[in-house]
Structure formats: C-alpha cells, structure tokens
Design a protein around this motif. Structure first.
Motif, mmCIF file in Angstrom:
data_model
loop_
_atom_site.group_PDB
_atom_site.id
_atom_site.type_symbol
_atom_site.label_atom_id
_atom_site.label_comp_id
_atom_site.label_asym_id
_atom_site.label_seq_id
_atom_site.Cartn_x
_atom_site.Cartn_y
_atom_site.Cartn_z
ATOM 1 N N ALA A 32 0.831 -1.201 0.000
ATOM 2 C CA ALA A 32 0.000 0.000 0.000
ATOM 3 C C ALA A 32 0.870 1.257 0.000
ATOM 4 C CB ALA A 32 -0.939 -0.007 1.202
ATOM 5 N N ARG A 33 1.938 1.225 0.762
ATOM 6 C CA ARG A 33 2.864 2.355 0.783
ATOM 7 C C ARG A 33 3.520 2.522 -0.590
ATOM 8 N NH1 ARG A 33 5.851 0.629 4.476
ATOM 9 N NH2 ARG A 33 4.749 1.625 6.205
ATOM 10 N N ALA A 34 3.901 1.416 -1.208
ATOM 11 C CA ALA A 34 4.592 1.472 -2.491
ATOM 12 C C ALA A 34 3.715 2.053 -3.594
ATOM 13 C CB ALA A 34 5.080 0.077 -2.891
ATOM 14 N N VAL A 35 2.392 1.802 -3.527
ATOM 15 C CA VAL A 35 1.484 2.340 -4.545
ATOM 16 C C VAL A 35 0.737 3.574 -4.021
ATOM 17 C CG1 VAL A 35 1.220 0.149 -5.753
ATOM 18 C CG2 VAL A 35 -0.379 0.728 -3.922
ATOM 19 N N GLN A 36 1.235 4.129 -2.918
ATOM 20 C CA GLN A 36 0.722 5.378 -2.354
ATOM 21 C C GLN A 36 -0.791 5.317 -2.110
ATOM 22 O OE1 GLN A 36 2.302 8.962 -4.199
ATOM 23 N NE2 GLN A 36 4.089 7.871 -4.984
ATOM 24 N N ASP A 37 -1.218 4.191 -1.540
ATOM 25 C CA ASP A 37 -2.644 3.976 -1.266
ATOM 26 C C ASP A 37 -2.863 4.071 0.245
ATOM 27 O OD1 ASP A 37 -5.262 3.124 -1.005
ATOM 28 O OD2 ASP A 37 -5.100 1.591 -2.546
ATOM 29 N N SER A 38 -3.501 5.147 0.654
ATOM 30 C CA SER A 38 -3.667 5.403 2.096
ATOM 31 C C SER A 38 -5.005 4.938 2.631
ATOM 32 C CB SER A 38 -3.499 6.906 2.379
ATOM 33 O OG SER A 38 -4.468 7.660 1.662
ATOM 34 N N HIS A 39 -5.768 4.155 1.869
ATOM 35 C CA HIS A 39 -7.073 3.722 2.374
ATOM 36 C C HIS A 39 -6.887 2.993 3.703
ATOM 37 C CE1 HIS A 39 -10.966 1.846 2.826
ATOM 38 N NE2 HIS A 39 -11.411 2.611 1.848
ATOM 39 N N PRO A 40 -7.652 3.361 4.748
ATOM 40 C CA PRO A 40 -7.457 2.777 6.090
ATOM 41 C C PRO A 40 -7.574 1.256 6.134
ATOM 42 C CG PRO A 40 -8.849 4.722 6.210
ATOM 43 C CD PRO A 40 -8.666 4.424 4.751
ATOM 44 N N PHE A 53 -14.590 -6.851 6.841
ATOM 45 C CA PHE A 53 -13.501 -7.761 6.529
ATOM 46 C C PHE A 53 -12.837 -8.284 7.804
ATOM 47 C CE2 PHE A 53 -13.601 -4.786 2.854
ATOM 48 C CZ PHE A 53 -14.011 -5.706 1.903
ATOM 49 N N ALA A 54 -12.349 -9.516 7.735
ATOM 50 C CA ALA A 54 -11.762 -10.174 8.902
ATOM 51 C C ALA A 54 -10.289 -9.827 9.103
ATOM 52 C CB ALA A 54 -11.908 -11.686 8.779
ATOM 53 N N GLY A 55 -9.709 -9.064 8.211
ATOM 54 C CA GLY A 55 -8.314 -8.675 8.329
ATOM 55 C C GLY A 55 -8.013 -7.565 7.349
ATOM 56 N N LEU A 56 -6.769 -7.104 7.356
ATOM 57 C CA LEU A 56 -6.382 -6.058 6.411
ATOM 58 C C LEU A 56 -6.700 -6.495 4.986
ATOM 59 C CD1 LEU A 56 -2.913 -4.749 7.666
ATOM 60 C CD2 LEU A 56 -5.209 -3.907 8.214
ATOM 61 N N VAL A 57 -7.172 -5.563 4.176
ATOM 62 C CA VAL A 57 -7.527 -5.839 2.788
ATOM 63 C C VAL A 57 -6.343 -5.462 1.899
ATOM 64 C CG1 VAL A 57 -9.187 -5.420 0.942
ATOM 65 C CG2 VAL A 57 -9.911 -5.246 3.340
ATOM 66 N N ALA A 58 -5.927 -6.378 1.037
ATOM 67 C CA ALA A 58 -4.834 -6.089 0.118
ATOM 68 C C ALA A 58 -5.313 -5.132 -0.972
ATOM 69 C CB ALA A 58 -4.314 -7.373 -0.514
ATOM 70 N N PRO A 59 -4.470 -4.190 -1.416
ATOM 71 C CA PRO A 59 -4.835 -3.338 -2.549
ATOM 72 C C PRO A 59 -5.172 -4.174 -3.780
ATOM 73 C CG PRO A 59 -2.927 -2.431 -1.422
ATOM 74 C CD PRO A 59 -3.177 -3.786 -0.819
ATOM 75 N N ALA A 60 -5.924 -3.595 -4.702
ATOM 76 C CA ALA A 60 -6.493 -4.342 -5.831
ATOM 77 C C ALA A 60 -5.459 -5.077 -6.665
ATOM 78 C CB ALA A 60 -7.296 -3.380 -6.715
ATOM 79 N N THR A 61 -4.272 -4.500 -6.815
ATOM 80 C CA THR A 61 -3.256 -5.114 -7.686
ATOM 81 C C THR A 61 -2.215 -5.918 -6.913
ATOM 82 O OG1 THR A 61 -1.986 -3.037 -7.631
ATOM 83 C CG2 THR A 61 -3.527 -3.340 -9.467
ATOM 84 N N GLY A 270 -3.478 3.857 -9.960
ATOM 85 C CA GLY A 270 -4.805 4.083 -10.519
ATOM 86 C C GLY A 270 -5.898 3.419 -9.711
ATOM 87 N N ALA A 271 -5.628 2.207 -9.238
ATOM 88 C CA ALA A 271 -6.613 1.506 -8.409
ATOM 89 C C ALA A 271 -6.866 2.267 -7.116
ATOM 90 C CB ALA A 271 -6.141 0.084 -8.112
ATOM 91 N N GLY A 272 -5.801 2.780 -6.500
ATOM 92 C CA GLY A 272 -5.952 3.557 -5.276
ATOM 93 C C GLY A 272 -6.727 4.839 -5.506
ATOM 94 N N LEU A 278 -14.285 5.529 -4.042
ATOM 95 C CA LEU A 278 -15.298 4.545 -3.652
ATOM 96 C C LEU A 278 -15.489 4.451 -2.150
ATOM 97 C CD1 LEU A 278 -14.677 1.303 -5.781
ATOM 98 C CD2 LEU A 278 -16.756 2.691 -5.729
ATOM 99 N N GLY A 279 -14.367 4.427 -1.426
ATOM 100 C CA GLY A 279 -14.428 4.239 0.017
ATOM 101 C C GLY A 279 -14.423 2.788 0.453
ATOM 102 N N ASP A 280 -14.432 1.848 -0.490
ATOM 103 C CA ASP A 280 -14.462 0.414 -0.172
ATOM 104 C C ASP A 280 -13.582 -0.319 -1.177
ATOM 105 O OD1 ASP A 280 -14.979 -2.269 0.281
ATOM 106 O OD2 ASP A 280 -17.155 -2.070 0.297
ATOM 107 N N PRO A 281 -12.365 -0.728 -0.774
ATOM 108 C CA PRO A 281 -11.462 -1.401 -1.722
ATOM 109 C C PRO A 281 -11.949 -2.767 -2.172
ATOM 110 C CG PRO A 281 -10.555 -1.467 0.493
ATOM 111 C CD PRO A 281 -11.761 -0.569 0.548
ATOM 112 N N GLY A 282 -12.938 -3.336 -1.459
ATOM 113 C CA GLY A 282 -13.490 -4.621 -1.853
ATOM 114 C C GLY A 282 -14.597 -4.509 -2.882
#
Length: 345
Positions: A32-40, A53-61, A270-272, A278-282
């Motif tokens: 998430a840091r590498a793709v500059q995605d700060s979604h909580p 979600f039951a745990g941290l969600v991985a970024p889309a890519t 782009g995904a981030g 969206l507010g929801d990475p899932g």
C-alpha cells in the motif's frame, strides 16, 4: 525475428506452484505504501472490520506480487527463447477480496499466443485459489516476447552487472513435467475450483450510493509524484527486478529516454485513485488496462502522473458502474484504455 522455438505449440502449458503464498499484514502495508494507497482498510484492522472484513484488505493489484514469483519458471525456463519481455496489457478479475492471512495457491497457464506486426504477444493467466478452495482472483497478463535482434547486444552484459544477486530459485511446478510443447497432463485442474461469489454478493460499503451517480460523472482528479526512490521501493516490494526502472544505462540500451516507472506501479496508483473515491477497496470486481506509454522519472526530477476518471456506464440490475480511467504524464497518455468495474451500495 521469430523465436527459435514453436511458441504456438506451448499454448495451454500450465502448472501449479508447489507452495502457497501467505499474505502478510505487513506485506499489505508495504505494498500500500509502495502504490501510495492510504485507504485505512489496508493499514488498520479496525477500519477493515468496519467494512466487514476479517483482516487487512490487500490493494487491488497486490496479486501481481504473487504472480511475479509464480511466473518465473514459465518465463525463465519454458519461454527461454526470448531475451526480454515488455508488458502491454493487464486484466484483474476479482471474485473475493484478498486478506491478510490468506494462503494463495497459484495456477499458471500460457493461455494465448498471437503474432502481431512481427512480434509474439503472449498471454499468461494466473488463477489464485485460497485456503477454502475458492478462486479469489484471476489475472491475465499480456507481454511481448523480445528476441536478441530487437535489443542492443550489450544489454545482457549491462543487466548482469547491476541485477540483484542471490535471487531465490524460481518456484517449482507441482508436476515435474519436461518443458515441451504440450501441457503437463497431471496438473490439478483449475476448473475444479469454484470462483468465489463474495465480491459480487457482499453488501458494498461505498462512500458513493448507486442512486447518486450518472453516466458522464467525473471523479475528482489526483496527481501523484514519483521519484527514483519510489521506483526502487516498488521494485523491492513487488519483486520486479527489471533494471530499466532504476538504471539509466540499461534503460538507454533498451531504447528508453531514461528510467521509467513500472506499468504495474501505475496501475496500482490508478486503483488507489478509484478506491479513494469509492471508500471500499473490496468493491472493485474487474480492472483492465492497456499499457501504451510510460512515465519517465529522472535522477533529480520527479515524474508526475495525473489520474482522472469518468463513469462510462451503469447497470441498475447489478448496481455496478464502469469507470474509464485516464493516466497522463508529461502530456502522454499512459493507458491506451483502462476500465474499472465497481459495485455500489
């Protein structure tokens, strides 16, 4: 120049990597840091829990990391007739969000070979199955196979002089079939695994309601700055050791004006950009892009990428929308065409 082997005869060659990839919470944060995605939801268990979600969600890519390791046997041994590969198209099909703690099994298949303008376009399909036996994601990666006649003769020596040493062995296929023109017959059948329906049935918890969008709506623009440090960090986190992303000499021998950003890094940014809206990475169910240009990143000057998005179409029955994503750097469009399909509450 054509490859010195029958690459078309390899269509359908497949294998299953003999070990799983365990998704770590800190790896999710690193990516998430590498793709500059700060979604909580990528950083905080409590924020992920609020989205169900039951745990941290991985970024889309994120699965591109898993594919990088899984595909090494195919690229380095089966397709050894090429000197290098150029990434041109990428599609992610999401069936279930990837979470911290998931154990992903990778099936790899050379699913398509096309000859276009004298070049071989190879599509590699990665199918990722989790510990429940369900398919969580499918990736289709199209690359151009480049032979020696198409690159500078000195590039191999230049790469050998700067490439990271002590690389781990390529993950071995579960079946030790000879690398021939026929797919191994004793591989686990991908069709035996069922695609999860979680991404298409869970209630999205998006910040945007379906009733509040319309075709033609534009997403708030975002500009991302990339430095050489960002490229080196992404290379280390993602496992992409191609020196065109951090070494000027190799980039020049490859015919590039300077070091360029990774295509997958741009897709991750782009995904981030979209999930921030969206507010929801899932809520992403498909992401595809044609990589038609690149972002140049100088040694002392950063490269900027401007992202914009527009809603192309909506489907009231499924409460989904297709977003056309545009990325520009120095006036050049990085994506020939990029779309992201999302579900809304």
């Amino acid at each position: 120049m054509e490859a010195a082997f029958d690459v078309a005869g390899l269509i359908g060659y497949r294998y299953r990597v003999d070990d799983y990839y365990e998704v770590g919470r800190e790896k999710i944060r690193e990516y998430a840091r590498a793709v500059q995605d700060s979604h909580p939801a990528h950083w905080s268990e409590s924020a992920a829990s609020e989205l169900g979600f039951a745990g941290l969600v991985a970024p889309a890519t994120f699965a591109s990391i898993v594919a990088m390791r899984a595909n090494r046997d195919l690229l380095e041994n089966v397709l050894a007739g090429y000197d290098m590969f150029v990434h041109t198209d990428q599609v992610f099909e999401m069936y279930k969000p990837v979470l911290a703690g998931d154990r992903l099994i990778s099936d790899v298949e050379l699913s398509s070979v096309r000859r276009v303008a004298g070049k071989d376009l190879l599509t590699v399909t990665n199918t990722f199955t989790d510990q429940s036996g369900q398919i969580v994601q499918i990736m289709h990666t199209t690359i151009v196979g480049i032979t020696g006649d198409d690159v500078d003769a000195d590039i191999s020596d230049a790469i050998a002089g700067v490439i990271m040493s002590g690389l781990e062995p390529a993950p071995s296929p579960a079946a030790s079939a000879a690398h021939s023109g026929h797919p191994p017959t004793d591989q686990p059948a991908q069709a035996a695994s069922r695609r999860s329906n979680v991404s298409r049935t869970r209630l999205p918890r998006t910040a945007i309601r379906f009733e509040d969008i319309a075709v033609g709506d534009e997403l708030p623009a975002r500009t991302v700055r990339l430095t050489r440090g960002d490229l080196v960090n992404y290379a280390g986190v993602a496992g992409d050791v191609n020196p065109i992303h951090w070494n000027e000499e190799v980039a020049s021998l490859a015919g590039l004006p300077d070091v360029i950003a990774h295509g997958m890094l741009t897709m991750g940014l782009g995904a981030g950009f979209v999930t921030d809206w969206l507010g929801d990475p899932g809520a992403i169910i498909r992401y595809g892009a044609r990589l038609s240009n690149y972002t140049v990143v100088g040694a002392v000057s950063a490269g900027d990428v401007e992202f914009t998005g527009r809603i192309k179409s909506i489907d009231p029955e499924t409460r989904t929308a297709t977003v056309v994503l545009t990325a520009k750097s120095a006036g050049r469009k990085i994506f020939g065409l990029a779309t992201i399909d999302v579900r809304l509450k």
